[in-house]
Design an enzyme around this catalytic site. Structure first.
Site, PDB file in Angstrom:
ATOM      1  N   TYR A  79      44.033   9.458  50.060  1.00 37.97           N
ATOM      2  CA  TYR A  79      44.255   9.567  51.512  1.00 37.97           C
ATOM      3  C   TYR A  79      43.187   8.775  52.260  1.00 37.97           C
ATOM      4  CZ  TYR A  79      45.335  11.303  56.105  1.00 37.97           C
ATOM      5  OH  TYR A  79      45.686  11.364  57.421  1.00 37.97           O
ATOM      6  N   PHE A 131      57.208 -12.869  72.941  1.00 38.51           N
ATOM      7  CA  PHE A 131      57.922 -12.363  71.786  1.00 38.51           C
ATOM      8  C   PHE A 131      58.418 -10.971  72.163  1.00 38.51           C
ATOM      9  CE2 PHE A 131      58.683 -10.322  67.714  1.00 38.51           C
ATOM     10  CZ  PHE A 131      59.649 -11.209  67.248  1.00 38.51           C
ATOM     11  N   THR A 132      59.578 -10.600  71.626  1.00 35.17           N
ATOM     12  CA  THR A 132      60.267  -9.383  72.080  1.00 35.17           C
ATOM     13  C   THR A 132      59.382  -8.132  72.026  1.00 35.17           C
ATOM     14  OG1 THR A 132      61.128  -9.188  69.843  1.00 35.17           O
ATOM     15  CG2 THR A 132      62.568 -10.244  71.469  1.00 35.17           C
ATOM     16  N   ASP A 222      48.305 -13.903  68.008  1.00 28.69           N
ATOM     17  CA  ASP A 222      49.371 -13.356  67.157  1.00 28.69           C
ATOM     18  C   ASP A 222      49.414 -14.239  65.919  1.00 28.69           C
ATOM     19  OD1 ASP A 222      51.672 -12.744  65.778  1.00 28.69           O
ATOM     20  OD2 ASP A 222      52.838 -12.296  67.583  1.00 28.69           O
ATOM     21  N   LYS A 265      55.405 -11.663  57.210  1.00 29.13           N
ATOM     22  CA  LYS A 265      55.800 -13.081  57.245  1.00 29.13           C
ATOM     23  C   LYS A 265      54.846 -13.880  56.343  1.00 29.13           C
ATOM     24  CE  LYS A 265      57.782 -11.374  61.145  1.00 29.13           C
ATOM     25  NZ  LYS A 265      57.678  -9.958  61.529  1.00 29.13           N
ATOM     26  N   ARG A 389      69.049 -15.602  69.283  1.00 30.64           N
ATOM     27  CA  ARG A 389      67.776 -15.665  70.005  1.00 30.64           C
ATOM     28  C   ARG A 389      68.037 -16.330  71.349  1.00 30.64           C
ATOM     29  NH1 ARG A 389      63.679 -12.423  67.938  1.00 30.64           N
ATOM     30  NH2 ARG A 389      65.378 -11.217  68.785  1.00 30.64           N
ATOM     31  N   PHE A 456      68.916  -6.205  71.564  1.00 31.21           N
ATOM     32  CA  PHE A 456      69.555  -7.079  70.567  1.00 31.21           C
ATOM     33  C   PHE A 456      69.710  -6.397  69.211  1.00 31.21           C
ATOM     34  CE2 PHE A 456      65.062  -7.671  70.988  1.00 31.21           C
ATOM     35  CZ  PHE A 456      64.610  -7.518  69.683  1.00 31.21           C
TER      36      PHE A 456
HETATM   37  C1  P61 Z   1      61.290 -11.764  63.067  1.00 30.81           C
HETATM   38  F1  P61 Z   1      64.631  -9.943  66.171  1.00 30.81           F
HETATM   39  N1  P61 Z   1      59.261 -10.828  63.807  1.00 30.81           N
HETATM   40  O1  P61 Z   1      60.871 -12.870  63.471  1.00 30.81           O
HETATM   41  P1  P61 Z   1      56.890  -6.512  63.001  1.00 30.81           P
HETATM   42  N2  P61 Z   1      54.953 -11.180  66.325  1.00 30.81           N
HETATM   43  C2  P61 Z   1      55.772 -12.140  65.850  1.00 30.81           C
HETATM   44  C3  P61 Z   1      56.879 -11.784  65.103  1.00 30.81           C
HETATM   45  O2  P61 Z   1      57.671 -12.734  64.645  1.00 30.81           O
HETATM   46  C4  P61 Z   1      57.137 -10.395  64.823  1.00 30.81           C
HETATM   47  C5  P61 Z   1      56.232  -9.443  65.350  1.00 30.81           C
HETATM   48  C6  P61 Z   1      55.172  -9.852  66.086  1.00 30.81           C
HETATM   49  C7  P61 Z   1      60.448 -10.601  63.266  1.00 30.81           C
HETATM   50  C8  P61 Z   1      61.041  -9.207  63.084  1.00 30.81           C
HETATM   51  C9  P61 Z   1      61.722  -8.918  64.370  1.00 30.81           C
HETATM   52  O3  P61 Z   1      63.105  -9.290  68.232  1.00 30.81           O
HETATM   53  C10 P61 Z   1      62.700  -9.026  66.972  1.00 30.81           C
HETATM   54  O4  P61 Z   1      56.162  -6.485  61.712  1.00 30.81           O
HETATM   55  C11 P61 Z   1      55.478 -13.549  66.161  1.00 30.81           C
HETATM   56  O5  P61 Z   1      58.328  -6.912  62.875  1.00 30.81           O
HETATM   57  O6  P61 Z   1      56.716  -5.273  63.787  1.00 30.81           O
HETATM   58  C12 P61 Z   1      58.287  -9.991  64.118  1.00 30.81           C
HETATM   59  O7  P61 Z   1      56.164  -7.691  63.814  1.00 30.81           O
HETATM   60  C13 P61 Z   1      56.456  -7.978  65.119  1.00 30.81           C
HETATM   61  C14 P61 Z   1      62.968  -9.430  64.610  1.00 30.81           C
HETATM   62  C15 P61 Z   1      61.014  -8.395  65.420  1.00 30.81           C
HETATM   63  C16 P61 Z   1      63.453  -9.460  65.918  1.00 30.81           C
HETATM   64  C17 P61 Z   1      61.504  -8.419  66.715  1.00 30.81           C
HETATM   65  O8  P61 Z   1      62.376 -11.624  62.484  1.00 30.81           O
END
Ligand code: P61
Length: 465
Positions: A79, A131-132, A222, A265, A389, A456
């Site tokens: 833990y 970013f979303t 980021d 990623k 997108r 989305f």
């Molecule tokens: C992706 F449709 N990305 O690209 P988490 N910052 C950045 C990202 O690309 C990102 C996160 C933060 C995704 C998954 C995803 O609208 C969407 O680990 C540059 O996913 O929490 C994530 O990181 C967030 C797809 C996220 C989406 C949001 O496919």
């Protein structure tokens, strides 16, 4: 570069061989018609078993290396004080150079914690395109995101080599208008996702850093795709060809005060993330909050084995042969699609090929969601899953409640790392070309269910006509 004789071109190949395979399921058109209808014409709502080649996202979809799998077996599931946490802390220090680590289960959790600590109601956060999840957490903390990316980033056809650059005049105007005290940080993404995986240059980041330092404003990075950005810097930025990708990554991080990271990623894992910081007091506050929302500060929502896989993946992410093959595969797909005459975002980006749905479907109004319709059609035609997108992803303006109607109306074909072969890319390109030929028949969609936040992911649609 490969040492081949002058005039003889040598192809590069993936710097790995395949040890385990996962069978793919082909479906019939009738099966896909039923599946996409059931999914409300939203590719996020498809079952993965109904997908042939899955280019929804590069997030959490990487194939881990044998070294990472071996690391999973060394998980210390205590833990508190897991050995893997200390490995991860060390890897973050070595690869990125930030002093303090707060692990989180994925990227948006790091954004949540950071936004809660740094943003006060009424604050403004400038950044190189939204970013979303990042913008939503800024808004939930009472802040407002302001886009300061160069104009070229909003033009799919512009071949500017660094469409992730900040327009310094825009940033200066935001500072002059709101005052530095209303700007807790400037948010800088590398390999800007919503722009099509477009890099920021070192020169521009240096200038952003200087401008922010003059005003006493932090720069938060980021870092989700920083290695991919570094590869483009090495390839394109004058004076950088001789630097290693690892050195460029360090240089980028050294120009910032901390980062949020989705390890799903660049870091080649299926789950994980973190917040890394240089400031002691912000770190202290983040360590306090992580126990409220994620878990103890030495695991933050991850298992010990997951932290080990991230630690190893971070080192792999900056290996030159890996990153060249990763980005190289995306460029290969993009070039094939381009050769078929299909409009895409240029230059081809780091993690995917982005189809320009606005240019492909000029007859479909943006409030009939052309990119959503194109992604649904591609699935129907071929079983290839992509992601919208555009207008659906951008959501509504929080004040007017109108659709934001962004200039970029795109379909993202995102390439998972180390998962598909060149032959898969050929099939994808041919499928895209076939849908493009039939584009006149695509009519658009009506949204029939709209969630409040990040619509989305779960929105449902019906076809027109
Ligand atoms: C992706 F449709 N990305 O690209 P988490 N910052 C950045 C990202 O690309 C990102 C996160 C933060 C995704 C998954 C995803 O609208 C969407 O680990 C540059 O996913 O929490 C994530 O990181 C967030 C797809 C996220 C989406 C949001 O496919």
């Amino acid at each position: 570069m490969t040492g081949s004789a002058p005039g003889r071109r040598r192809s590069w190949a993936e710097p790995y061989k395949i040890k385990m395979v996962e069978p793919l399921r082909m479906t019939t058109r009738e099966e896909r018609e039923a599946a996409i209808r059931e999914a409300g014409y939203n590719t996020f709502l498809l079952r993965s078993e109904d997908v042939y080649i899955d280019l929804l996202t590069d997030s959490g979809t990487s194939a881990m290396s044998d070294r990472q799998w071996a690391g999973m077996m060394l998980g210390d599931e205590a833990y508190a004080g897991s050995r893997n946490f200390y490995h991860l802390e060390q890897a973050v220090r070595e690869v990125y150079g930030y002093r303090h680590l707060v692990p989180t289960h994925q990227g948006r959790a790091a954004e949540h914690i950071l936004s809660k600590i740094l943003i006060a109601p009424g604050d403004v956060i400038p950044g190189n395109m939204y970013f979303t999840t990042t913008r939503l957490h800024q808004e939930l903390a009472g802040g407002r995101f302001v886009d300061v990316i160069v104009d070229e980033a909003h033009d799919p056809a512009s071949e500017h080599p660094f469409k992730g650059d900040v327009d310094l005049a825009k940033l200066e105007r935001v500072i002059a208008e709101h005052g530095a005290e209303k700007i807790p940080y400037v948010c800088i993404a590398t390999a800007v996702n919503m722009a099509g995986g477009q890099p920021i240059s070192l020169a521009n980041l240096r200038a952003v850093r200087e401008l922010c330092a003059r005003h006493g404003i932090r720069v938060i990075h980021d870092a989700t795709r920083v290695a991919e950005n570094a590869y483009f810097i090495k390839d394109r930025e004058p004076g950088c060809a001789g630097k290693s990708v690892a050195a460029i990554v360090r240089e980028i991080c050294d120009l910032t005060d901390g980062c949020t990271m989705s390890a799903k990623k660049d870091a080649l894992v299926n789950i994980g993330g973190f917040l890394a910081l240089n400031e002691d007091d912000v770190f202290d506050a983040a360590r306090n909050l992580v126990v409220v929302y994620e878990g103890l500060h030495t695991y933050g929502g991850m298992a010990g084995r997951d932290m080990e896989a991230v630690a190893i993946g971070l080192h792999e992410s900056v290996e030159y042969d890996h990153i060249r093959a990763r980005v190289g595969q995306v460029l290969y797909l993009g070039q094939k699609i381009r050769d078929f005459g299909v409009p895409i975002v240029l230059p081809i980006g780091s993690h995917g090929v982005f189809l320009d749905a606005r240019a492909s479907l000029p007859h479909v109004d943006q409030d009939l969601y052309p990119a959503q319709a194109l992604a649904a059609e591609l699935y129907l035609e071929s079983g290839v899953r992509a992601m919208e997108r555009g207008n659906v992803s951008a959501g509504r303006d929080p004040v007017t409640r109108e659709n934001r109607r962004p200039r970029l109306e795109l379909v993202r074909l995102t390439v998972p790392r180390r998962v598909y072969t060149q032959a898969h890319m050929d099939v994808v390109a041919e499928s895209v070309a076939e849908v493009y030929e039939q584009r006149a028949a695509i009519k658009g969609l009506r949204m029939v269910y709209e969630p409040k936040d990040l619509r989305f992911f779960q929105a449902r649609f019906e076809p027109l006509g």
